[in-house]
Design a protein around this motif. Structure first.
Motif, PDB file in Angstrom:
ATOM      1  N   VAL A  48      -3.425   3.435   4.806  1.00 55.34           N
ATOM      2  CA  VAL A  48      -4.668   3.232   4.416  1.00 55.34           C
ATOM      3  C   VAL A  48      -5.666   4.160   4.648  1.00 55.34           C
ATOM      4  CG1 VAL A  48      -6.761   1.415   4.875  1.00 55.34           C
ATOM      5  CG2 VAL A  48      -4.410   0.821   4.881  1.00 55.34           C
ATOM      6  N   GLN A 106      -1.731  -0.465   9.173  1.00 56.24           N
ATOM      7  CA  GLN A 106      -0.957   0.355   8.081  1.00 56.24           C
ATOM      8  C   GLN A 106      -1.736   1.711   8.088  1.00 56.24           C
ATOM      9  OE1 GLN A 106       1.291   1.736   6.112  1.00 56.24           O
ATOM     10  NE2 GLN A 106       1.744  -0.057   5.123  1.00 56.24           N
ATOM     11  N   ALA A 152      -7.452  -1.271  10.256  1.00 57.59           N
ATOM     12  CA  ALA A 152      -6.823  -1.273   9.162  1.00 57.59           C
ATOM     13  C   ALA A 152      -5.739  -0.097   9.268  1.00 57.59           C
ATOM     14  CB  ALA A 152      -7.758  -0.990   7.903  1.00 57.59           C
ATOM     15  N   ILE A 200       1.182  -1.182   0.184  1.00 60.33           N
ATOM     16  CA  ILE A 200      -0.086   0.034   0.072  1.00 60.33           C
ATOM     17  C   ILE A 200       0.780   1.146  -0.150  1.00 60.33           C
ATOM     18  CG2 ILE A 200      -1.762   1.205   1.318  1.00 60.33           C
ATOM     19  CD1 ILE A 200      -2.623  -1.507   2.409  1.00 60.33           C
ATOM     20  N   LEU A 215      -8.146  -2.889   2.527  1.00 59.03           N
ATOM     21  CA  LEU A 215      -6.770  -2.935   2.142  1.00 59.03           C
ATOM     22  C   LEU A 215      -6.713  -3.179   0.750  1.00 59.03           C
ATOM     23  CD1 LEU A 215      -5.358  -5.414   5.024  1.00 59.03           C
ATOM     24  CD2 LEU A 215      -5.531  -2.806   4.884  1.00 59.03           C
ATOM     25  N   TYR A 235      -7.145   6.564   2.130  1.00 55.39           N
ATOM     26  CA  TYR A 235      -7.762   6.030   1.014  1.00 55.39           C
ATOM     27  C   TYR A 235      -9.401   5.530   1.611  1.00 55.39           C
ATOM     28  CZ  TYR A 235      -3.679   5.029  -1.757  1.00 55.39           C
ATOM     29  OH  TYR A 235      -2.481   5.037  -2.195  1.00 55.39           O
ATOM     30  N   ALA A 289      -7.185   0.026  -1.031  1.00 57.23           N
ATOM     31  CA  ALA A 289      -5.827   1.020  -0.835  1.00 57.23           C
ATOM     32  C   ALA A 289      -4.873   0.457  -2.005  1.00 57.23           C
ATOM     33  CB  ALA A 289      -5.622   0.896   0.416  1.00 57.23           C
ATOM     34  N   ARG A 290      -4.578  -0.736  -1.817  1.00 61.86           N
ATOM     35  CA  ARG A 290      -3.458  -1.231  -2.638  1.00 61.86           C
ATOM     36  C   ARG A 290      -3.767  -0.993  -4.121  1.00 61.86           C
ATOM     37  NH1 ARG A 290      -2.178  -7.525  -2.893  1.00 61.86           N
ATOM     38  NH2 ARG A 290      -3.935  -7.637  -3.665  1.00 61.86           N
TER      39      ARG A 290
END
Length: 360
Positions: free
Chosen positions: A292, A289, A285, A15, A262, A295, A265-266
Motif C-alpha cells: 500500500v 500490507q 495500512a 493489492i 486500501l 500508492y 491501492a487495489r
C-alpha cells in the motif's frame, strides 16, 4: 475468523505491486527532458512515482475526489479538545449545505471548488442525525466510539464495518472518474486516537507524538497526554496486530480512511494523505500490507507534533509546510495541482531529441 475479517484479508491480498518498469521508463524520460537533470526537484520524483502507480511513463491523473470520513469520539468526555463534540455534526452539516458559491461552506469545499475536485462526505459514526443530502454517504456503524481511556474504542467487527464503508466510498469515487483520492476526516477529538495509535505502532512516548489538535492550552495538552498514557496502559492491543490497535485506540473515521487507502491501492489510484490523522491510518495500512505504501503520497507537513514521525516511518518527504492543522482533507486538496503538474512534465515536455536540440 469472521466472514468480514476473511473479506478484509482477501482485500489485502488483491493489492498488487506498482509498475516498476513504468517507473524506470519515466525516470529515463525525466532525465532526457529539455532541462538540466533534477531541475524540477521533488516534482521529478513525484512524476516517477505516479508513473509506477498508473503504469505509464505518461500518466494522466486529472480528476480528484475528497472523501471526508466523519465520526465522533467517546474520549471527548475526558476534555481533550478545545471544542465540544457537538461541533462534529455541525461541521458535517456545513460540508453538505448549499451556499451561493456551490455545495458546502467549509474550507474543504471552497478549496476543492478551486481545483474542480468533488467532495464526498461519509458518515461512519457521527453522534447525531444528519440532514439528507445527495452528497452524504450514510454508513453509520455506531454513534461515536467508546472512551478509549477506559475501554477499547471499537470492537473488531465495528472496525471492519467502518473499513468497508470507506472501501465502498472510494469505489464510488473511482466509478465517478477519480484518479486521485484525497483522504480527509472530521471528528472532534480525533487527534487523541491518532496520537495513541501512532505511539503504539511506532513505540514512541505519547509526549513525542501528541499535539494541540484544535488548539488546547498547555494544561490541556498535558492532560491529553495523560489520557493517552492511560489508554496505552490498558495493554489491550499489540503493535503486531495493527487492526487490533485500530479497534482498541482508533476511531471510526480512521477505519474508514484505512478503507479508502486500501480500495485506492487495489484500484491502482494515487491516494493523497492530508495530515496527522490520515498519517495514523496510513501507518496501519502499510503495516497490514506493505504494498500500500507505494500508492500513498504525502501532501504537506501539518502542525501536529507527531506528523513528522509518521512521515519518517513511511519514508515520505512532505511537499510543503504551510502550518496546516485543520484536517478535512484540506492539505491533500492543496497538493492536487502539484500532482497534475508533475504528471504533465512527463506527458507534455519534449526530450532534447524530440525538440531537435541534439547536436549531430
Amino acid at each position: 475468523m469472521s466472514d468480514l475479517e476473511a473479506r478484509f484479508h482477501d482485500l489485502l491480498s488483491q493489492i498488487v505491486p506498482v509498475d516498476s518498469a513504468a517507473a524506470e521508463r519515466a525516470r529515463a524520460r525525466q532525465d532526457q527532458l529539455t532541462k538540466p537533470p533534477g531541475a524540477l526537484g521533488a516534482l521529478e520524483d513525484l512524476s516517477v512515482r505516479l508513473a509506477a502507480v498508473f503504469g505509464s511513463e505518461r500518466p494522466t491523473p486529472e480528476r480528484a475526489a475528497v472523501i471526508v470520513c466523519a465520526g465522533d469520539h467517546g474520549v471527548t468526555d475526558e476534555g481533550v479538545s478545545a471544542f465540544p463534540a457537538s461541533v462534529t455534526p455541525a461541521m458535517v452539516a456545513n460540508f453538505l449545505m448549499d451556499t451561493p458559491s456551490g455545495p458546502g461552506g467549509a474550507a474543504v469545499n471552497a478549496l476543492s471548488r478551486s481545483i474542480g475536485a468533488r467532495v464526498y462526505v461519509l458518515d461512519v459514526g457521527v453522534n447525531a442525525a444528519l440532514p439528507e443530502s445527495p452528497r452524504l454517504i450514510a454508513a453509520k456503524v455506531r454513534s461515536g466510539t467508546r472512551n478509549l481511556r477506559r475501554e477499547a474504542a471499537m470492537t473488531r467487527e465495528e472496525t471492519l464495518q467502518a473499513v468497508f464503508a470507506g472501501v465502498r466510498a472510494a469505489e464510488q469515487a473511482i466509478a465517478d472518474g477519480a484518479d486521485l483520492l484525497v483522504a480527509g476526516e472530521m471528528g472532534i477529538g480525533n487527534t487523541t486516537p491518532a496520537a495513541a495509535v501512532t505511539a503504539r505502532l511506532l513505540a514512541l512516548d505519547p509526549a513525542d507524538v501528541t499535539g494541540r489538535g484544535t488548539g488546547v492550552d498547555n494544561a490541556q495538552l498535558d492532560h491529553k497526554i495523560t489520557v493517552i498514557r492511560d489508554a496505552l496502559a490498558r495493554q489491550a492491543s499489540a503493535p503486531t496486530d495493527p487492526l487490533g490497535v485500530l479497534a482498541d485506540l482508533g476511531g471510526l473515521e480512521l477505519a474508514a480512511m484505512l478503507g479508502v487507502m486500501l480500495a485506492g491501492a487495489r484500484a491502482r489510484r494515487a491516494v493523497i494523505l492530508d495530515g496527522f490523522v490520515e498519517g495514523a491510518a496510513a501507518l496501519i495500512a502499510v503495516q497490514l500490507q506493505a504494498r500500500v505504501r507505494d500508492y500513498l503520497f504525502p501532501a504537506g507537513l501539518c502542525a501536529e507534533r507527531g506528523h513528522g514521525a509518521q512521515l519518517a516511518y513511511l519514508g515520505f518527504s512532505p511537499l510543503f509546510d504551510l502550518s496546516l492543522r485543520l484536517g478535512e482533507g484540506t492539505g491533500g486538496v492543496l497538493a492536487v495541482p502539484l500532482f497534475r503538474a508533475a504528471a504533465a512534465s512527463l506527458r507534455e515536455m519534449l526530450t532534447f531529441q524530440e525538440a531537435g536540440l541534439l547536436g549531430d
